[in-house]
Design an enzyme around this catalytic site. Structure first.
Site, short mmCIF file in Angstrom:
data_model
loop_
_atom_site.label_atom_id
_atom_site.label_comp_id
_atom_site.label_asym_id
_atom_site.label_seq_id
_atom_site.Cartn_x
_atom_site.Cartn_y
_atom_site.Cartn_z
N CYS A 85 44.62 35.31 50.51
CA CYS A 85 43.93 35.15 51.79
C CYS A 85 43.16 36.26 52.49
CB CYS A 85 45.17 34.88 52.79
SG CYS A 85 46.38 33.77 52.36
N ARG A 111 37.85 36.06 47.17
CA ARG A 111 39.33 36.41 47.01
C ARG A 111 40.12 35.29 46.58
NH1 ARG A 111 40.97 40.83 50.44
NH2 ARG A 111 43.10 40.22 50.69
N TRP A 169 45.06 31.01 51.00
CA TRP A 169 45.46 30.59 49.57
C TRP A 169 47.22 30.24 49.73
CZ3 TRP A 169 48.77 32.65 45.70
CH2 TRP A 169 48.46 32.29 44.27
N ASN A 205 48.23 37.50 56.37
CA ASN A 205 48.16 37.35 55.18
C ASN A 205 49.37 38.02 54.71
OD1 ASN A 205 45.57 36.89 54.94
ND2 ASN A 205 44.64 38.80 54.24
N GLY A 206 50.15 37.43 53.64
CA GLY A 206 51.29 37.99 53.00
C GLY A 206 52.53 36.86 53.27
N GLU A 224 42.97 40.19 26.28
CA GLU A 224 42.02 40.29 27.39
C GLU A 224 41.16 39.09 27.10
OE1 GLU A 224 42.15 40.95 30.27
OE2 GLU A 224 40.01 40.93 31.00
N LYS A 281 40.69 35.83 29.64
CA LYS A 281 39.42 35.64 30.33
C LYS A 281 38.98 34.20 30.00
CE LYS A 281 38.39 38.06 32.44
NZ LYS A 281 39.40 39.07 32.80
N GLU A 315 41.20 31.49 32.12
CA GLU A 315 41.06 31.75 33.72
C GLU A 315 39.82 31.07 34.10
OE1 GLU A 315 41.10 35.37 35.75
OE2 GLU A 315 40.15 36.50 33.95
N HIS A 371 54.03 32.92 10.88
CA HIS A 371 55.43 32.87 11.27
C HIS A 371 56.02 31.86 12.06
CE1 HIS A 371 56.32 36.55 9.10
NE2 HIS A 371 55.18 37.15 9.40
N LYS A 377 41.78 36.78 44.01
CA LYS A 377 41.03 38.23 43.47
C LYS A 377 42.37 39.36 43.71
CE LYS A 377 38.12 40.90 41.65
NZ LYS A 377 38.14 40.86 40.34
O1 M6R Z 1 43.83 44.44 41.43
P1 M6R Z 1 44.65 44.51 40.09
O2 M6R Z 1 44.10 45.29 39.07
O3 M6R Z 1 46.22 45.08 40.36
O4 M6R Z 1 44.84 42.92 39.75
C1 M6R Z 1 45.67 42.76 38.79
C2 M6R Z 1 45.39 41.52 38.01
O5 M6R Z 1 45.55 40.50 39.05
C3 M6R Z 1 44.01 41.26 37.81
O6 M6R Z 1 43.57 42.14 36.75
C4 M6R Z 1 43.63 39.76 37.05
O7 M6R Z 1 44.60 39.56 35.87
C5 M6R Z 1 42.41 39.65 36.92
N1 M6R Z 1 41.49 39.42 38.06
C6 M6R Z 1 41.91 38.44 35.88
O8 M6R Z 1 40.58 38.50 35.46
#
Ligand code: M6R
Length: 608
Positions: free
Chosen positions: A2, A27, A75, A99-100, A481, A485, A488, A504, A603
């Site tokens: 949010c 975000r 969100w 937010n929260g 990673e 990527k 997502e 396995h 984000k």
């Molecule tokens: O802000 P942060 O680095 O703590 O965020 C952790 C994850 O939410 C973040 O790395 C997320 O996996 C990436 N945005 C994915 O691309």
């Protein structure tokens, strides 16, 4: 997650709030809304499911002129994506955004007799109902009401509140969920993050937890919970507006991929003294590297994957145990960390709630916490014992790219410094290590420049239901990673697998419909990974092999080969990361998806 913006001042608030919300779109959100005092000082609420553009259209039709209001992108957590659940929420004399998560919302609903009086399913509307009741009990005194209100809340919150009988004023309150505020020549502003403020000011302050902020057209005032005025700790934005614009790139993600070489230099070079890593200016003493018996890295998502690379780098070099934990798991597994454990916390935003809670837990168990953080003044940065800031500038695309590579650079430097302090690297060795790290920067740049090569290969990926990323050792850590990527932003189901582990069980999933991206940049185990490539190829997989320029292998070992510049094994992650990011990027573009704001994602993950 949010987003929040609030404004009181001479400018037209509606327009400013909507522009601010557009700046917060990155975000991740599913509905948006604004509330403002109209020309008659009455509060008007406008909200909409979907994008800010839809809200803008709706608000424009009303034609109101306002000078004070609040705006929110939601969100969904409690309650589905509906107009009723969108913020702002109004109850009696209170209109607020949040937010929260209010954890005790159910108990409060019962206690304040709110059942049957709420129109949404949200914890936020409950908060509005509670505050309205308390406000009446406090005789319409906002400060007294906020103090009593906060005493009743459990959970995380960043609130911006309009009291019906205080036109022109915004009150804000926070615990955990971040808020930043500023008084600018254009008026008083508050927001959940800086991107909403930077067009108006370079000076701001982070609202401290358990404090109240009052915005009027003329001032921003900070108070403790007893109503005493507190001088805010002013900070300066260290990047310029350009950093938060696309600057001719079709997407933020592509721009941020291109920014990596610069971000790496900004992170590494200021910390080099005679070619060696030096954290004197960061206030990080060598003592913490010398005294520890082990290292425990804690993070989420991409940041955790940077930690996995660091583990594979550090353990063989430092010869001490290095563990990596997913922060949300660490919190609940009675972790074995103590004063001899150096805890390294990694977070781009510095606000990820699980990472923050895990860090607090480790600190409570006596561990010193060194945070690798990108956002200055963020909660993790403030609460950690030591902080090593990465200098990526703002990362707007949800998919992390430049934040990952600078996290890696910071971790590599920590590893090098630890190696020196612990006698594992002599001066020459440490200089060579840093030289190799610097060589990785142009190597990464070279792969970014070759992006067309990647663009052409994604035709083999975009119709695949699944994809695998395989590798061994460090290459396996890189592949984690790569898979994240791709999934997502392209929504192609993708998994990373240790290449030797496939047979396995998981090899049962390999068929001619499943592309395999094989990473083989570690000289010592190159032949082993190549054997695994043969195994998947024999089962029909379409194989894309990523290897060093000099690696000797038959032409037809893979369907496509992408060669990266020759670097020492430990440093290949940088060019490889660029290739993996570009694969995901072009797959998403090829499927015509929302690259920068993928579905369901946010984000900064400030809820558990
Ligand atoms: O802000 P942060 O680095 O703590 O965020 C952790 C994850 O939410 C973040 O790395 C997320 O996996 C990436 N945005 C994915 O691309």
């Amino acid at each position: 997650m949010c987003g929040i913006i609030g404004y009181s001042g001479p400018l037209e608030a509606g327009k400013l709030l909507l522009n601010g919300l557009a700046g917060l779109e990155y975000r991740g959100y599913d509905s948006a809304g604004i509330a403002y005092f109209d020309g008659q000082s009455k509060i008007r609420v406008v909200k909409k499911v979907g994008k800010v553009a839809a809200l803008r259209e709706c608000a424009a039709k009303l034609g109101d002129v306002s000078h004070c209001g609040i705006g929110h992108t939601r969100w969904a957590t409690h309650g589905g994506v509906t107009q009723e659940n969108a913020h702002p929420h109004r109850f009696g004399r209170i209109t607020l955004i949040h937010n929260g998560i209010i954890e005790n919302y159910h108990q409060l609903t019962v206690e304040y007799g709110l059942e049957g009086r709420l129109v949404s399913q949200t914890d936020t509307e409950v908060a509005a109902g509670v505050l309205d009741a308390i406000y009446s009990q406090c005789g319409g005194d906002p400060m007294a009401a906020l103090k009593a209100f906060e005493a009743r809340l459990k959970g995380s919150y960043g609130f911006c509140i309009l009291f019906e009988d205080h036109p022109g004023e915004i009150y804000a309150l926070r615990n955990v969920s971040p808020l930043v505020a500023a008084y600018t020549p254009s008026g008083a502003l508050i927001a959940s993050d800086l991107t909403a403020l930077i067009s108006y000011t370079r000076e701001y302050f982070v609202v401290p937890e358990h404090h109240i902020v009052r915005l009027t057209p003329y001032k921003v005032r900070l108070y403790d919970m007893d109503g005493n005025k507190v001088a805010p700790e002013m900070m300066e934005v260290s990047w310029n507006m350009d950093a938060a614009m696309k600057n001719g790139f079709p997407h933020f993600m592509l721009k941020e991929i291109h920014e990596q070489p610069e971000a790496l230099k900004n992170t590494i070079l200021p910390r080099l003294a005679k070619g060696l890593p030096d954290f004197t200016d960061d206030g990080i003493p060598d003592r913490i590297f010398a005294d520890c018996g082990r290292v425990h890295i804690i993070a989420c998502g991409t940041a955790m994957h940077a930690g996995m690379v660091a583990r594979a780098l550090m353990e063989p070099l430092l010869r001490i145990p290095v563990a990596v934990s997913i922060a949300s798991e660490f919190r609940y597994e009675q972790p074995l960390v103590d004063a001899q454990t150096l805890v390294i916390v990694i977070s781009q935003s510095g606000e990820t709630i699980d990472t923050l809670a895990a860090m607090r837990l480790a600190q409570g168990l006596g561990s010193p916490a060194l945070a690798v953080v990108n956002v200055k003044g963020s909660t993790i940065a403030r609460e950690s014992d030591y902080v090593l800031y990465t200098h990526a500038g703002p990362e707007i695309a949800v998919a992390s790219t430049k934040a990952y590579s600078v996290q890696l650079a910071a971790l590599y430097m920590i590893c090098c410094r630890m190696g020196m302090v612990r006698g594992k690297l002599d001066q020459g060795g440490a200089k060579a290590f840093m030289g190799d790290l610097l060589d990785a920067v142009p190597a990464m740049e070279a792969m970014i420049q070759k992006k067309d090569q990647v663009r052409n290969l994604v035709t083999h990926l975009i119709n695949a239901p699944d994809a695998f990323f395989i590798g061994r050792g460090l290459d396996y850590a890189f592949s984690l990673e790569g898979a994240l990527k791709l999934k997502e932003i392209s929504y192609i189901h993708s998994e990373a697998y240790a290449a030797g582990e496939l047979k396995h069980g998981t090899i049962a999933l390999i068929s001619d419909r499943v592309p395999v991206i094989a990473i083989a940049t570690q000289d010592k185990i190159f032949a082993k990974t190549v054997s695994n490539v043969r195994e998947v190829r024999a089962r029909g997989a379409f194989v894309i092999l990523l290897a060093k320029e000099s690696a000797r292998v038959e032409e037809d070992i893979a369907d496509i080969q992408i060669r990266i510049p020759d670097l020492a094994d430990q440093f290949t992650v940088f060019p490889i990361a660029a290739v993996l990011q570009l694969i995901a990027y072009y797959a998403s573009v090829g499927k015509d998806l929302d690259v920068d704001q993928p579905r369901n994602l946010a984000k900064s993950v400030t809820v558990e």
